[in-house]
Scaffold this motif. Structure first.
Motif, PDB file in Angstrom:
ATOM      1  N   ALA A  57       0.635  -1.507   0.149  1.00 13.23           N
ATOM      2  CA  ALA A  57       0.367   0.175  -0.041  1.00 13.23           C
ATOM      3  C   ALA A  57       1.159   1.665  -0.179  1.00 13.23           C
ATOM      4  CB  ALA A  57      -0.610   0.081   1.447  1.00 13.23           C
ATOM      5  N   LEU A  58       2.237   1.091   1.015  1.00 11.24           N
ATOM      6  CA  LEU A  58       2.446   2.636   0.671  1.00 11.24           C
ATOM      7  C   LEU A  58       3.499   2.629  -0.849  1.00 11.24           C
ATOM      8  CD1 LEU A  58       4.433   2.268   3.894  1.00 11.24           C
ATOM      9  CD2 LEU A  58       2.387   3.735   3.822  1.00 11.24           C
ATOM     10  N   LEU A  59       3.684   1.579  -1.578  1.00  3.66           N
ATOM     11  CA  LEU A  59       4.919   1.521  -3.148  1.00  3.66           C
ATOM     12  C   LEU A  59       4.039   1.774  -4.183  1.00  3.66           C
ATOM     13  CD1 LEU A  59       8.067  -0.780  -1.235  1.00  3.66           C
ATOM     14  CD2 LEU A  59       7.746   1.934  -1.512  1.00  3.66           C
ATOM     15  N   SER A  60       2.652   0.891  -3.455  1.00  3.18           N
ATOM     16  CA  SER A  60       1.715   0.979  -4.800  1.00  3.18           C
ATOM     17  C   SER A  60       1.731   2.172  -5.991  1.00  3.18           C
ATOM     18  CB  SER A  60       0.221   0.812  -4.606  1.00  3.18           C
ATOM     19  OG  SER A  60      -0.110   1.786  -3.563  1.00  3.18           O
ATOM     20  N   SER A  61       2.074   3.855  -5.019  1.00  2.00           N
ATOM     21  CA  SER A  61       2.012   4.641  -6.381  1.00  2.00           C
ATOM     22  C   SER A  61       3.247   4.960  -7.307  1.00  2.00           C
ATOM     23  CB  SER A  61       1.669   6.304  -5.226  1.00  2.00           C
ATOM     24  OG  SER A  61       0.340   6.059  -4.789  1.00  2.00           O
ATOM     25  N   ALA A  62       4.384   3.966  -6.776  1.00  4.51           N
ATOM     26  CA  ALA A  62       5.213   3.925  -7.302  1.00  4.51           C
ATOM     27  C   ALA A  62       6.162   2.824  -8.005  1.00  4.51           C
ATOM     28  CB  ALA A  62       6.690   4.152  -6.721  1.00  4.51           C
ATOM     29  N   PHE A  63       5.456   1.360  -7.663  1.00  8.72           N
ATOM     30  CA  PHE A  63       6.176   0.198  -8.452  1.00  8.72           C
ATOM     31  C   PHE A  63       4.348  -0.152  -8.252  1.00  8.72           C
ATOM     32  CE2 PHE A  63       9.130   1.604  -5.490  1.00  8.72           C
ATOM     33  CZ  PHE A  63      10.556   1.431  -5.927  1.00  8.72           C
ATOM     34  N   ALA A  64       5.215  -1.534  -9.651  1.00  3.72           N
ATOM     35  CA  ALA A  64       3.534  -2.149 -10.022  1.00  3.72           C
ATOM     36  C   ALA A  64       4.263  -3.626  -9.269  1.00  3.72           C
ATOM     37  CB  ALA A  64       4.087  -2.377 -10.721  1.00  3.72           C
ATOM     38  N   PHE A  65       2.721  -4.310  -8.462  1.00  2.01           N
ATOM     39  CA  PHE A  65       2.787  -5.474  -8.008  1.00  2.01           C
ATOM     40  C   PHE A  65       1.801  -6.667  -8.947  1.00  2.01           C
ATOM     41  CE2 PHE A  65       3.505  -2.101  -4.964  1.00  2.01           C
ATOM     42  CZ  PHE A  65       5.109  -2.759  -4.766  1.00  2.01           C
ATOM     43  N   GLY A  66       2.886  -7.729  -8.491  1.00  5.04           N
ATOM     44  CA  GLY A  66       2.286  -8.932  -9.334  1.00  5.04           C
ATOM     45  C   GLY A  66       2.354 -10.235  -9.288  1.00  5.04           C
ATOM     46  N   TRP A  67       1.533 -11.374  -9.075  1.00  6.08           N
ATOM     47  CA  TRP A  67       1.232 -12.522  -8.509  1.00  6.08           C
ATOM     48  C   TRP A  67       2.779 -13.487  -9.172  1.00  6.08           C
ATOM     49  CZ3 TRP A  67       1.190 -17.817 -10.906  1.00  6.08           C
ATOM     50  CH2 TRP A  67       0.951 -17.238 -12.357  1.00  6.08           C
ATOM     51  N   SER A  68       2.863 -14.415  -8.291  1.00  7.34           N
ATOM     52  CA  SER A  68       3.946 -15.087  -8.259  1.00  7.34           C
ATOM     53  C   SER A  68       3.592 -16.632  -8.508  1.00  7.34           C
ATOM     54  CB  SER A  68       5.163 -14.729  -7.193  1.00  7.34           C
ATOM     55  OG  SER A  68       6.343 -15.790  -7.978  1.00  7.34           O
ATOM     56  N   LYS A  69       4.635 -17.626  -9.086  1.00 10.01           N
ATOM     57  CA  LYS A  69       3.844 -19.219  -8.992  1.00 10.01           C
ATOM     58  C   LYS A  69       4.860 -19.296  -8.113  1.00 10.01           C
ATOM     59  CE  LYS A  69       7.464 -19.863 -12.545  1.00 10.01           C
ATOM     60  NZ  LYS A  69       7.921 -20.965 -14.252  1.00 10.01           N
TER      61      LYS A  69
END
Length: 631
Positions: A605-617
């Motif tokens: 939540a803190l970094l979501s404005s600058a970094f993209a996040f995604g799922w990992s197998k």
């Protein structure tokens, strides 16, 4: 004989002991010299190696010190960033406290549902209103539904630690009373409408047919005035909705009513956990003891601070009085008062931060057991969810009709009000029940704003057991192109369509991508659909839906809502992607410790404005105390 020849060569020289000793001594000296050289060489190499190792350690130590210094700076920044969580919660709390004042200054005449006196007055006054037409009740129902929605949002949006048990009982009691009164008003309005059935009769069939539509309610009424035994197929104009009634009903003095409400006021309200119930949870990371200890520490610190400040204030007050009896006292007192305020605020934020963390952990906790075990044919509301509202199917006794007399309309009003026609009758010993009272065929349309990923199931309401059941329903068929569902019903009553609440779980993938400052796009891909949710500050919006890789339009698109309202709207539309504490009983999950999940979510939540996040197998491979995702 001639003379003897002389022996050629000299005699071989013999080695003495002295020579042997000298030779051994030389070999020993040579060996010692070689060993010394090897020792010196080894010591030199060892010193060089130790020097290199010392140099590397020194470099590593400097790097660690530098990294530690950077880490401390980052931790300080992180602490500053994490301060936004209690700050945000404090803003929400202040907003909730100001809601009553905001409602008061609106002056729109509607009651504040959170104030018992106002809502009770509203209910009492509406009970006294009589002879309301169906259109008038529909108009009033919009306000009633708005009040019910406000009360439900208060229960859902207010954290458990801010909810008192008496308030929960009050709000739920008001909700139930409003729901019952609204349905009672619809019954009374239906009775008034049916009294005029003879004046509203169709010229062709001689029977009365009426359809009243609204965004929240649709009424379908058919009154059997002619009692023609051949008129057994009923279809409401411009719809596919209708009934196939048996001969005994076609010759009876009855009316058929279908009241379709987009809302569900039949299913019991979900229990609201109180602070005491949540603290008895099995989660041990934060519990009641810790919250109490923090509260005790805060109160103790406040008391100590106030004592110290009071002592200092008294001493300063005495000294300043001797010097200056006017300006000095005022200046010193104001500076002393500022410090307790700052201390109070800091300790309040500390307590709020601990409380918020505990509440977040409890949201992610899985229930250890099911809340109840459903009986045979009973719908498990933890596994299934009702969609499309409720269809209230009723066979009613036709009330006495209005009769014109010399310019007046005379009507007989029954004291008992609108009466239901019992079908099949309770005493049917003289008849063959299966032949004389066969099931009634019903045709209903599935609402266009509701998505069913599988064929919908039909459930009926059991008034005695207070739950939905699937027995008494047969010959169910569904035409997905026409959104028409047909089934046979043994007895009339409320029915609804249900779907597996976990049909879109587990996810196939997810992605959180930044769009702007405090604005992100969440994409969730499941077996049946791809949902994109736009999040901006404290609001959410449905950006797009894809069904089977094809774009699907929805009335929820481009509508900004608060998170709780948005989640409710998605669930009511059939787009449930939100697991509950009981979901692990019905779908395979990748269990992670709640504390680990909370920490991961907070940092995202803190970094979501600058970094993209995604799922990992790889997340499913690691154990429960680790999470793996792409950044």
């Amino acid at each position: 004989m001639g003379p003897k020849a002389k022996k050629s060569g000299s005699k071989k020289k013999r080695i003495t002991k002295a020579d042997q000793l000298k030779q051994l001594q030389e070999e020993e000296e040579k060996r010692q010299k070689e060993e010394e050289e090897a020792r010196v060489k080894y010591e030199k190499e060892e010193m060089e190696r130790l020097e290199i190792q010392r140099t590397e350690k020194e470099k590593l130590r400097k790097l660690e010190a530098k990294d530690l210094e950077r880490r401390n700076e980052e931790l300080e920044e992180l602490y500053l960033l994490e301060a936004c969580f209690p700050e945000a919660e404090k803003l929400k709390r202040d907003s909730r406290m100001l809601s009553q004042w905001k409602h008061y200054i609106q002056c729109n005449g509607s009651p504040d549902p959170s104030i018992s006196q106002e809502i009770n007055t509203f209910i009492s006054l509406w009970k006294e209103e009589t002879n309301e037409t169906f259109e008038a009740v529909i108009a009033k129902s919009k306000l009633v539904l708005n009040l019910i929605e406000k009360l439900k949002l208060i229960l859902l949006e207010t954290p458990s630690y801010d909810l008192q048990e008496k308030n929960i009982i009050q709000y739920q009691g008001s909700i139930l009373e409003l729901q019952e009164l609204l349905h009672l008003k619809f019954n009374i309005a239906t009775e008034i409408l049916l009294r005029q059935a003879s004046t509203l009769a169709d010229l062709d069939s001689g029977n009365m047919e009426k359809v009243i539509r609204d965004e929240n309610v649709t009424l379908y009424v058919w009154a059997n005035l002619k009692k023609n035994p051949r008129y057994r197929s009923i279809r409401f104009s411009e719809t596919q909705i209708g009934f196939e009634i048996p001969r005994i009903l076609a010759t009876s003095d009855i009316a058929l009513r279908l009241l379709h409400t987009r809302y569900d006021h039949v299913t019991p309200l979900d229990p609201v956990p109180t602070a005491s119930q949540e603290h008895t949870s099995t989660v041990t990371y934060f519990g009641k003891d810790k919250v109490k200890s923090v509260e005790a520490a805060v109160s103790k610190d406040l008391q100590e601070e106030y004592k110290e400040q009071e002592n200092e204030s008294n001493s300063v007050h005495e000294e300043e009085t001797k010097v200056d009896e006017q300006g000095g006292i005022e200046g010193q007192t104001s500076s002393v008062q500022e410090e307790p305020e700052a201390t109070r605020y800091e300790l309040e934020m500390k307590l709020l931060s601990e409380t918020v963390s505990a509440a977040q952990l409890l949201l992610l906790e899985n229930a250890t057991e099911k809340p109840y075990f459903p009986e045979e044919n009973e719908v498990d509301l933890c596994q299934f969810t009702a969609l499309g509202g409720v269809h209230h199917l009723d066979i009613l006794e036709l009330p006495p009709q209005c009769k014109p007399r010399k310019g007046w309309m005379i009507v007989e009003i029954l004291k008992e009000g609108l009466q239901k026609y019992t079908y099949p009758p309770e005493t049917a010993e003289d008849f063959e029940t299966e032949n004389t009272f066969p099931p009634i065929q019903v045709m209903l349309e599935v609402h266009e704003n509701v998505i069913f990923f599988e064929n919908p199931m039909v459930a009926r309401w059991d008034a005695e057991g207070k739950h939905w059941k699937t027995d008494g329903i047969s010959n169910v068929s569904y035409k997905s192109e026409d959104r028409l569902i047909t089934f046979s019903l043994d007895t009339f009553g409320p029915v609804t369509f249900i779907q597996d609440a976990h049909v879109n779980m587990p996810y196939q993938s997810w992605e959180l991508r930044p769009l702007d400052v405090n604005e992100v796009l969440l994409t969730v891909t499941t077996v049946y659909t791809e949902i994109q949710i736009q999040i901006k500050e404290n609001l959410c919006m449905l950006a797009s839906i894809k069904l089977n890789n094809k774009k699907h339009s929805s009335i929820l698109e481009e509508k900004w809502m608060t998170p709780v309202s948005f989640i409710i709207a998605l669930k009511e539309a059939g787009l449930n992607i939100f697991p509950t504490g009981h979901s692990h009983f019905y779908v395979i999950i990748n269990y992670k410790l709640p504390l680990v999940e909370v920490k991961a979510y907070r940092q995202m939540a803190l970094l979501s404005s600058a970094f993209a996040f995604g799922w990992s197998k790889w997340n499913i491979v690691c154990d429960s105390n680790k999470v793996v995702f792409q950044v």
